[in-house]
Scaffold this motif. Structure first.
Motif, mmCIF file in Angstrom:
data_model
loop_
_atom_site.group_PDB
_atom_site.id
_atom_site.type_symbol
_atom_site.label_atom_id
_atom_site.label_comp_id
_atom_site.label_asym_id
_atom_site.label_seq_id
_atom_site.Cartn_x
_atom_site.Cartn_y
_atom_site.Cartn_z
ATOM 1 N N TRP A 185 0.829 -1.198 0.000
ATOM 2 C CA TRP A 185 0.000 0.000 0.000
ATOM 3 C C TRP A 185 0.864 1.249 0.000
ATOM 4 N N VAL A 186 0.337 2.313 -0.603
ATOM 5 C CA VAL A 186 1.069 3.582 -0.707
ATOM 6 C C VAL A 186 0.229 4.724 -0.138
ATOM 7 N N VAL A 187 0.927 5.784 0.270
ATOM 8 C CA VAL A 187 0.241 6.946 0.832
ATOM 9 C C VAL A 187 -0.372 7.776 -0.294
ATOM 10 N N ASN A 188 -1.640 8.096 -0.131
ATOM 11 C CA ASN A 188 -2.309 9.039 -1.018
ATOM 12 C C ASN A 188 -1.845 10.419 -0.585
ATOM 13 N N GLU A 189 -1.234 11.177 -1.469
ATOM 14 C CA GLU A 189 -0.643 12.472 -1.112
ATOM 15 C C GLU A 189 -1.686 13.511 -0.718
ATOM 16 N N THR A 190 -2.902 13.366 -1.181
ATOM 17 C CA THR A 190 -3.960 14.313 -0.838
ATOM 18 C C THR A 190 -4.537 14.034 0.548
ATOM 19 N N THR A 191 -4.771 12.766 0.860
ATOM 20 C CA THR A 191 -5.419 12.396 2.126
ATOM 21 C C THR A 191 -4.429 11.969 3.206
ATOM 22 N N CYS A 192 -3.223 11.587 2.792
ATOM 23 C CA CYS A 192 -2.224 11.006 3.701
ATOM 24 C C CYS A 192 -2.759 9.773 4.426
ATOM 25 N N VAL A 193 -3.520 8.984 3.694
ATOM 26 C CA VAL A 193 -4.019 7.695 4.153
ATOM 27 C C VAL A 193 -3.483 6.650 3.183
ATOM 28 N N TYR A 194 -3.112 5.477 3.702
ATOM 29 C CA TYR A 194 -2.618 4.411 2.826
ATOM 30 C C TYR A 194 -3.760 3.832 2.005
ATOM 31 N N GLU A 195 -3.441 3.519 0.744
ATOM 32 C CA GLU A 195 -4.404 2.919 -0.168
ATOM 33 C C GLU A 195 -3.783 1.703 -0.834
ATOM 34 N N ALA A 196 -4.645 0.757 -1.143
ATOM 35 C CA ALA A 196 -4.213 -0.448 -1.846
ATOM 36 C C ALA A 196 -3.797 -0.084 -3.269
ATOM 37 N N PRO A 197 -2.912 -0.879 -3.868
ATOM 38 C CA PRO A 197 -2.515 -0.619 -5.253
ATOM 39 C C PRO A 197 -3.634 -0.934 -6.253
#
Length: 158
Positions: free
Chosen positions: A95-107
């Motif tokens: 998972w990577v950090v969404n730069e807008t929300t700063c929440v991890y998201e699945a690929p």
């Protein structure tokens, strides 16, 4: 009330304290983070604090106000100084950090189909890190397992 995250090694949040508004106000009676930090440092003898907003999650303020530091800090979160944001613990290696929300998201985007049958029943959806995909079970027949097929936007039997 104001909330402050207590930061430890590598800017990890090791606690969250609530501070009365009066203990965060400067000489002009305006809320001031540095005043709140000084208050907490005097009480706890700990120098590393960052204010956090109880009403901010995924860079959205629940009451319609201005989001503050992307997410409300929780124990185990990390304060990222470059982003000026609190980031939750990483749930999976892929998972990577969404730069807008700063929440991890699945690929892979979360499935758009989350229920089945009439009346609608929810699928039991979970992340399969080994195969980097979403999987689910039929809640009435746990023997049937499915994987999310991104190209067809449908569940496919395993």
């Amino acid at each position: 009330m104001a909330h402050f995250a207590k930061l430890g090694i590598n800017s990890k949040v090791i606690g969250v304290e609530v501070v009365a508004d009066a203990d965060c106000q400067n000489a002009d009676n305006n809320e001031d983070e540095t005043v709140g930090i000084q208050f907490l440092e005097n009480i706890h003898g700990w120098p590393l604090w960052k204010q956090t907003s109880y009403n901010t999650q995924a860079n959205v303020h629940a009451l319609g106000g201005t989001p503050f530091r992307k997410n409300y800090a929780g124990i185990g979160y990390t304060y990222d100084e470059d982003r000026d944001a609190f980031i939750p613990p990483k749930p999976y290696a892929s998972w990577v950090v969404n730069e807008t929300t700063c929440v991890y998201e699945a690929p892979v985007a979360y499935p758009s189909v989350t229920t089945y049958g009439d009346p609608a029943k929810p699928y039991e959806i979970s992340w399969d890190e080994t195969n980097t995909r979403w999987i689910c079970k039929d809640s009435e027949d746990p023997i049937n397992n499915f994987r999310w097929d991104v190209s067809s936007s449908a569940w496919v039997a395993l």
